[in-house]
Design a protein around this motif. Structure first.
Motif, PDB file in Angstrom:
ATOM      1  N   PHE A 169       5.686  16.064  74.288  1.00 49.60           N
ATOM      2  CA  PHE A 169       5.240  17.818  74.167  1.00 49.60           C
ATOM      3  C   PHE A 169       6.296  18.406  73.272  1.00 49.60           C
ATOM      4  O   PHE A 169       7.022  19.265  73.688  1.00 49.60           O
ATOM      5  CB  PHE A 169       5.621  17.951  75.765  1.00 49.60           C
ATOM      6  CG  PHE A 169       4.307  19.063  76.252  1.00 49.60           C
ATOM      7  CD1 PHE A 169       3.904  20.034  75.301  1.00 49.60           C
ATOM      8  CD2 PHE A 169       3.983  18.801  77.468  1.00 49.60           C
ATOM      9  CE1 PHE A 169       2.509  20.498  76.024  1.00 49.60           C
ATOM     10  CE2 PHE A 169       2.812  19.358  78.054  1.00 49.60           C
ATOM     11  CZ  PHE A 169       2.294  20.239  77.299  1.00 49.60           C
ATOM     12  N   THR A 170       6.529  17.958  72.233  1.00 48.90           N
ATOM     13  CA  THR A 170       7.580  18.274  71.442  1.00 48.90           C
ATOM     14  C   THR A 170       7.527  19.792  70.979  1.00 48.90           C
ATOM     15  O   THR A 170       8.550  20.395  70.540  1.00 48.90           O
ATOM     16  CB  THR A 170       7.528  17.519  69.804  1.00 48.90           C
ATOM     17  OG1 THR A 170       8.373  17.907  69.098  1.00 48.90           O
ATOM     18  CG2 THR A 170       6.360  17.653  69.011  1.00 48.90           C
ATOM     19  N   THR A 171       6.238  20.471  71.124  1.00 46.08           N
ATOM     20  CA  THR A 171       6.424  22.111  70.948  1.00 46.08           C
ATOM     21  C   THR A 171       6.931  22.577  72.234  1.00 46.08           C
ATOM     22  O   THR A 171       7.347  23.790  72.010  1.00 46.08           O
ATOM     23  CB  THR A 171       5.054  22.416  70.542  1.00 46.08           C
ATOM     24  OG1 THR A 171       3.914  21.804  71.704  1.00 46.08           O
ATOM     25  CG2 THR A 171       4.559  22.027  69.093  1.00 46.08           C
ATOM     26  N   LEU A 172       7.000  22.090  73.073  1.00 47.29           N
ATOM     27  CA  LEU A 172       7.438  22.639  74.312  1.00 47.29           C
ATOM     28  C   LEU A 172       9.113  22.318  74.586  1.00 47.29           C
ATOM     29  O   LEU A 172       9.823  23.082  75.124  1.00 47.29           O
ATOM     30  CB  LEU A 172       6.597  22.243  75.660  1.00 47.29           C
ATOM     31  CG  LEU A 172       6.874  22.873  76.760  1.00 47.29           C
ATOM     32  CD1 LEU A 172       6.685  24.462  76.773  1.00 47.29           C
ATOM     33  CD2 LEU A 172       6.069  22.396  78.120  1.00 47.29           C
ATOM     34  N   THR A 173       9.285  21.166  74.648  1.00 50.97           N
ATOM     35  CA  THR A 173      10.587  20.570  74.884  1.00 50.97           C
ATOM     36  C   THR A 173      11.007  19.575  74.320  1.00 50.97           C
ATOM     37  O   THR A 173      10.124  18.453  73.867  1.00 50.97           O
ATOM     38  CB  THR A 173      10.697  20.183  76.743  1.00 50.97           C
ATOM     39  OG1 THR A 173      11.785  19.704  76.934  1.00 50.97           O
ATOM     40  CG2 THR A 173       9.587  19.475  77.042  1.00 50.97           C
ATOM     41  N   ALA A 174      12.440  19.147  74.219  1.00 56.00           N
ATOM     42  CA  ALA A 174      12.952  17.874  73.648  1.00 56.00           C
ATOM     43  C   ALA A 174      12.704  16.676  74.606  1.00 56.00           C
ATOM     44  O   ALA A 174      12.719  15.564  74.030  1.00 56.00           O
ATOM     45  CB  ALA A 174      14.258  18.162  73.042  1.00 56.00           C
ATOM     46  N   ALA A 175      12.575  16.786  75.712  1.00 59.88           N
ATOM     47  CA  ALA A 175      12.744  15.749  76.633  1.00 59.88           C
ATOM     48  C   ALA A 175      11.414  15.301  76.930  1.00 59.88           C
ATOM     49  O   ALA A 175      10.341  15.733  76.258  1.00 59.88           O
ATOM     50  CB  ALA A 175      13.278  16.252  78.032  1.00 59.88           C
ATOM     51  N   SER A 176      11.157  14.355  78.034  1.00 60.91           N
ATOM     52  CA  SER A 176       9.913  13.679  78.194  1.00 60.91           C
ATOM     53  C   SER A 176       8.975  14.546  78.735  1.00 60.91           C
ATOM     54  O   SER A 176       7.699  14.168  79.041  1.00 60.91           O
ATOM     55  CB  SER A 176       9.949  12.204  78.675  1.00 60.91           C
ATOM     56  OG  SER A 176      10.701  12.580  79.879  1.00 60.91           O
ATOM     57  N   ALA A 177       9.298  15.679  79.368  1.00 59.73           N
ATOM     58  CA  ALA A 177       8.413  16.774  80.063  1.00 59.73           C
ATOM     59  C   ALA A 177       7.644  15.999  81.259  1.00 59.73           C
ATOM     60  O   ALA A 177       6.575  16.499  81.425  1.00 59.73           O
ATOM     61  CB  ALA A 177       7.481  17.264  78.990  1.00 59.73           C
ATOM     62  N   THR A 178       8.499  15.041  81.838  1.00 59.62           N
ATOM     63  CA  THR A 178       7.802  14.356  82.996  1.00 59.62           C
ATOM     64  C   THR A 178       7.323  15.061  83.958  1.00 59.62           C
ATOM     65  O   THR A 178       6.056  15.006  84.650  1.00 59.62           O
ATOM     66  CB  THR A 178       8.841  13.256  83.548  1.00 59.62           C
ATOM     67  OG1 THR A 178       9.233  12.562  82.583  1.00 59.62           O
ATOM     68  CG2 THR A 178       8.066  12.334  84.499  1.00 59.62           C
TER      69      THR A 178
END
Lengths: 123, 241
Positions: B192-201
């Motif tokens: 979810f690179t447009t939302l967050t740098a993490a894995s957006a688990t």
């Protein structure tokens, strides 16, 4: 030294910033690759501490952009990333001036400070 | 039989991918805890520092619990009960408030009247919105105080029933990006690179929990703010009680 810290997480950035400032460095924190380039444009850093996993443009994209300007070619970059496997090959690291690749979960603040302090230019 | 094998393989694949995403996501709170504990010249008092560590650990544990609940929810038939969305969202906001404060985000509740109760699994619904809210808060912080987003926990009436969601994901959150992220989670470090740098688990844990209640997440807008929401059917019978 002037440290440009590129870190997407606000809390971690605060912790690294505090540790670096405590060791006598001045720190500019940026959350994205784009704002980091703008920041370097207004004040050239002595060292960049970079997370590769950023929202939108990645740290690797930042590195290629950063190195495309002659005035920033000599600025050392320390990668401090949550990506365990090396996202950059040895050759790429050399080409892009990455002086150290630190895996974030296993890098203590002391290790980070030691790495950054070693980059101090002799007076 | 072939269908059964196929279904089990899909389930195991989904669990494995969620597990991988969870493992990656947990690096963040654990690194925060480890580094904060190491910080000697902290500006915070010892009590404040301990409280921050406690809150970070607490939310990490809740994410693990939510993951475990999502695995269980997909293997069993959930028992639904009438759930008040207003109460659920208020409790979620209360739980998320300390995290929002630390990330400099502002939480807002926008619950429409006459939106309840809905039939759902209470624990799964709460866990889903807690996980989802956490992702939006972590993604919504900015470098300068003025840049921080307002995260809205909201519910409203829609043509499909009652929509409940978390809003404040920025204009780049689109249906296509979300669909691609659903295909990529557990396979890519940053689905979810447009939302967050993490894995957006948290998004995928929430989707899994809500999917088990036949209310999967989708991209929705509420009061000009984009976010992720799910639809529930209103229980007219219960409204009469």
């Amino acid at each position: 030294m002037n440290v440009l810290l590129v870190e997407p997480d606000k809390i971690l950035a605060g912790i690294y910033q505090q540790a670096l400032v405590g060791a006598g460095h001045s720190v500019v924190w940026k959350q994205s690759a784009e704002s980091a380039v703008h920041s370097a444009d207004s004040q050239t850093p002595d060292v960049v501490v970079l997370e590769l996993q950023l929202a939108e443009h990645s740290g690797v994209e930042f590195l290629y952009e950063f190195r495309s300007y002659a005035e920033w070619l000599e600025v050392p970059v320390v990668v401090l990333s949550r990506v365990a496997e090396r996202a950059l090959s040895g050759t790429q690291q050399l080409q892009l001036g990455v002086v150290a690749y630190l895996y974030k979960p296993r890098t203590t603040l002391q290790n980070l400070l030691r790495t950054v302090n070693q980059l101090r230019k002799p007076a | 039989m072939a269908d059964l094998i196929c279904e089990r393989t899909d389930l195991s694949d989904a669990n494995e991918r969620l597990w991988l995403a969870l493992a990656d996501q947990l690096k963040l709170p654990l690194t925060q805890i480890a580094r904060r504990a190491e910080l000697e010249d902290s500006k915070e008092s010892a009590a404040e520092s301990l409280l921050n560590i406690q809150q970070t650990a607490g939310l990490a544990l809740k994410l693990i619990d939510s993951y475990a609940l999502s695995v269980w929810a997909r293997q069993t038939k959930l028992a639904f009960e009438p759930v008040s969305l207003a109460a659920m969202l208020r409790d979620t906001a209360d739980e998320l408030e300390p995290l929002a404060k630390r990330y400099g985000c502002r939480l807002r509740l926008a619950v429409a009247r006459k939106c309840e109760p809905v039939m759902a699994h209470s624990q799964a619904l709460s866990a889903a919105f807690l996980s989802l809210g956490q992702v939006f808060i972590e993604a919504g912080s900015g470098e300068a105080p003025g840049q921080n987003r307002v995260i809205t926990l909201g519910s409203y009436r829609s043509k499909d029933g009652i929509t409940v969601g978390v809003f404040g994901g920025g204009d780049q959150l689109t249906k296509g990006i979300y669909q691609r992220a659903r295909l990529l989670y557990g396979r890519a470090r940053q689905p979810f690179t447009t939302l967050t740098a993490a894995s957006a688990t948290g998004v995928f844990v929430a989707d899994s929990l809500l999917g088990a209640m036949s209310a999967p997440l989708y991209v929705a807008s509420h009061q000009k703010s984009k976010g992720l929401a799910a639809n529930f059917l209103i229980s007219h019978q219960l409204r009469l009680v």
